[in-house]
Scaffold this motif. Sequence first.
Motif, PDB file in Angstrom:
ATOM      1  N   LEU A 141      31.289  49.376  65.099  1.00  0.00           N
ATOM      2  CA  LEU A 141      31.666  48.809  63.803  1.00  0.00           C
ATOM      3  C   LEU A 141      31.127  49.644  62.649  1.00  0.00           C
ATOM      4  CD1 LEU A 141      31.129  45.015  64.586  1.00  0.00           C
ATOM      5  CD2 LEU A 141      33.316  46.208  64.323  1.00  0.00           C
ATOM      6  N   TRP A 142      29.884  50.120  62.784  1.00  0.00           N
ATOM      7  CA  TRP A 142      29.325  50.978  61.755  1.00  0.00           C
ATOM      8  C   TRP A 142      30.119  52.274  61.620  1.00  0.00           C
ATOM      9  CZ3 TRP A 142      26.465  50.389  57.705  1.00  0.00           C
ATOM     10  CH2 TRP A 142      25.518  49.355  57.645  1.00  0.00           C
ATOM     11  N   ALA A 143      30.550  52.815  62.747  1.00  0.00           N
ATOM     12  CA  ALA A 143      31.338  54.048  62.709  1.00  0.00           C
ATOM     13  C   ALA A 143      32.637  53.836  61.944  1.00  0.00           C
ATOM     14  CB  ALA A 143      31.636  54.528  64.135  1.00  0.00           C
ATOM     15  N   ILE A 144      33.310  52.699  62.188  1.00  0.00           N
ATOM     16  CA  ILE A 144      34.554  52.401  61.479  1.00  0.00           C
ATOM     17  C   ILE A 144      34.294  52.221  59.984  1.00  0.00           C
ATOM     18  CG2 ILE A 144      36.401  50.696  61.221  1.00  0.00           C
ATOM     19  CD1 ILE A 144      36.139  50.147  64.231  1.00  0.00           C
ATOM     20  N   LEU A 145      33.261  51.461  59.649  1.00  0.00           N
ATOM     21  CA  LEU A 145      32.954  51.213  58.237  1.00  0.00           C
ATOM     22  C   LEU A 145      32.629  52.503  57.495  1.00  0.00           C
ATOM     23  CD1 LEU A 145      32.405  49.337  55.851  1.00  0.00           C
ATOM     24  CD2 LEU A 145      30.071  49.039  56.719  1.00  0.00           C
ATOM     25  N   LEU A 171      38.403  42.784  67.113  1.00  0.00           N
ATOM     26  CA  LEU A 171      37.546  41.977  66.243  1.00  0.00           C
ATOM     27  C   LEU A 171      37.887  42.210  64.775  1.00  0.00           C
ATOM     28  CD1 LEU A 171      35.162  40.023  65.957  1.00  0.00           C
ATOM     29  CD2 LEU A 171      33.645  42.019  65.956  1.00  0.00           C
ATOM     30  N   VAL A 172      38.078  43.463  64.392  1.00  0.00           N
ATOM     31  CA  VAL A 172      38.387  43.788  62.994  1.00  0.00           C
ATOM     32  C   VAL A 172      39.783  43.301  62.614  1.00  0.00           C
ATOM     33  CG1 VAL A 172      38.820  45.672  61.369  1.00  0.00           C
ATOM     34  CG2 VAL A 172      36.823  45.760  62.888  1.00  0.00           C
ATOM     35  N   LYS A 173      40.749  43.469  63.481  1.00  0.00           N
ATOM     36  CA  LYS A 173      42.140  43.185  63.132  1.00  0.00           C
ATOM     37  C   LYS A 173      42.481  41.701  63.198  1.00  0.00           C
ATOM     38  CE  LYS A 173      45.305  46.172  64.391  1.00  0.00           C
ATOM     39  NZ  LYS A 173      46.165  47.090  65.190  1.00  0.00           N
ATOM     40  N   GLU A 174      41.931  40.979  64.168  1.00  0.00           N
ATOM     41  CA  GLU A 174      42.368  39.592  64.328  1.00  0.00           C
ATOM     42  C   GLU A 174      41.285  38.651  64.828  1.00  0.00           C
ATOM     43  OE1 GLU A 174      44.489  39.916  68.660  1.00  0.00           O
ATOM     44  OE2 GLU A 174      45.506  40.921  66.988  1.00  0.00           O
ATOM     45  N   GLY A 175      40.054  39.099  64.888  1.00  0.00           N
ATOM     46  CA  GLY A 175      38.993  38.257  65.431  1.00  0.00           C
ATOM     47  C   GLY A 175      38.559  37.153  64.472  1.00  0.00           C
ATOM     48  N   GLN A 181      28.154  36.990  64.860  1.00  0.00           N
ATOM     49  CA  GLN A 181      26.887  37.594  64.422  1.00  0.00           C
ATOM     50  C   GLN A 181      27.099  38.823  63.538  1.00  0.00           C
ATOM     51  OE1 GLN A 181      24.556  39.440  67.581  1.00  0.00           O
ATOM     52  NE2 GLN A 181      26.358  39.547  68.915  1.00  0.00           N
ATOM     53  N   TYR A 182      28.281  39.464  63.640  1.00  0.00           N
ATOM     54  CA  TYR A 182      28.545  40.631  62.815  1.00  0.00           C
ATOM     55  C   TYR A 182      29.565  40.330  61.716  1.00  0.00           C
ATOM     56  CZ  TYR A 182      26.203  42.883  66.709  1.00  0.00           C
ATOM     57  OH  TYR A 182      25.291  43.223  67.675  1.00  0.00           O
ATOM     58  N   ARG A 183      29.564  39.099  61.270  1.00  0.00           N
ATOM     59  CA  ARG A 183      30.537  38.661  60.258  1.00  0.00           C
ATOM     60  C   ARG A 183      30.488  39.527  59.002  1.00  0.00           C
ATOM     61  NH1 ARG A 183      30.772  32.643  57.342  1.00  0.00           N
ATOM     62  NH2 ARG A 183      32.232  33.244  55.678  1.00  0.00           N
ATOM     63  N   VAL A 184      29.300  39.765  58.475  1.00  0.00           N
ATOM     64  CA  VAL A 184      29.176  40.533  57.230  1.00  0.00           C
ATOM     65  C   VAL A 184      29.718  41.943  57.398  1.00  0.00           C
ATOM     66  CG1 VAL A 184      27.554  41.483  55.555  1.00  0.00           C
ATOM     67  CG2 VAL A 184      27.191  39.180  56.467  1.00  0.00           C
ATOM     68  N   LEU A 185      29.413  42.572  58.522  1.00  0.00           N
ATOM     69  CA  LEU A 185      29.867  43.931  58.778  1.00  0.00           C
ATOM     70  C   LEU A 185      31.391  43.976  58.901  1.00  0.00           C
ATOM     71  CD1 LEU A 185      28.952  46.826  59.258  1.00  0.00           C
ATOM     72  CD2 LEU A 185      28.596  46.268  61.665  1.00  0.00           C
ATOM     73  N   GLU A 187      33.555  41.795  57.684  1.00  0.00           N
ATOM     74  CA  GLU A 187      34.146  41.471  56.377  1.00  0.00           C
ATOM     75  C   GLU A 187      34.188  42.701  55.484  1.00  0.00           C
ATOM     76  OE1 GLU A 187      31.785  38.252  54.927  1.00  0.00           O
ATOM     77  OE2 GLU A 187      33.180  36.717  55.678  1.00  0.00           O
ATOM     78  N   GLU A 188      33.135  43.505  55.517  1.00  0.00           N
ATOM     79  CA  GLU A 188      33.112  44.707  54.686  1.00  0.00           C
ATOM     80  C   GLU A 188      34.163  45.710  55.153  1.00  0.00           C
ATOM     81  OE1 GLU A 188      29.895  47.765  52.644  1.00  0.00           O
ATOM     82  OE2 GLU A 188      29.234  46.255  54.091  1.00  0.00           O
ATOM     83  N   ILE A 189      34.347  45.822  56.474  1.00  0.00           N
ATOM     84  CA  ILE A 189      35.389  46.711  57.004  1.00  0.00           C
ATOM     85  C   ILE A 189      36.760  46.240  56.532  1.00  0.00           C
ATOM     86  CG2 ILE A 189      36.572  47.456  59.106  1.00  0.00           C
ATOM     87  CD1 ILE A 189      33.854  47.365  60.528  1.00  0.00           C
ATOM     88  N   ARG A 190      37.018  44.950  56.604  1.00  0.00           N
ATOM     89  CA  ARG A 190      38.308  44.413  56.185  1.00  0.00           C
ATOM     90  C   ARG A 190      38.546  44.626  54.696  1.00  0.00           C
ATOM     91  NH1 ARG A 190      38.470  38.642  59.595  1.00  0.00           N
ATOM     92  NH2 ARG A 190      38.794  39.596  61.660  1.00  0.00           N
TER      93      ARG A 190
END
Length: 238
Positions: A141-145, A171-175, A181-185, A187-190
């Motif tokens: 997730l960090w890599a994507i962000l 998770l990013v597209k439709e989760g 637990q990684y909601r904040v991360l 949300e920032e990616i989205r």
Amino acid sequence: MEFHDWIKWNIRYSGNVEVADWTEFFTAACWLIWKRRNVRIFEGRIISFQSISARVSAILQSMKKVSSHGRKLNWDGQQPRCGPNTWKPPPRNWFMLSVDGSFLPDSQRGGCGRVIRDFEGRFVSGFTLRPVGNDSLTTELWAILMVLKHAWDTGLRQIMVASDSLEAVILVKEGNINVHQYRVLVEEIRLMMQRQSNISLMHVSRDANHVADFLARKAPNNWPGFSVISSLRSLFLC
């Protein structure tokens, strides 16, 4: 001339030499000689210098293919393998942002890798990052962000983000992240993706994500913090 100065001089040298692309040849040769030394010490095998010369030539050919066609980098100088799960370029005037994350349970350290190439497969840039996290999903997730932030900051507006983590992509597209637990991360990616009008996030096989995977696996041990990779040549100096 001191040894360190001699190394730097050869890396920067661009004068008349019999070998084309001398800087690339020299750095690849140094890496293979160092590898030869390790094989002899730790495995008891001896690699001939004639074999090293042949492998240097093969690596340089592979680097050119990576730069011009987006082919998989051939680190060992062996015959490359081709197949359906290889890197594919994006549409014309688009950029492919390949990302990967890795996590080492024993050391509890993770790493992110990213490489950007254009529609002709030419290397644009790369980076490694050692993020905060305690599992492989966090590093993915960090890599994507981070690659989305970099794309926005550098003005890349037509981008395809490729990850070999199906879990992270879904998770990013439709989760459902309401209690994740990684909601904040996520949300920032989205939010970063909503900024871009032309963006695609997709899952690819690991074989099609070889260079980003290599960078991610090196990051926890070799590159503390954030490191920018500006050229293919610098990959050999890891």
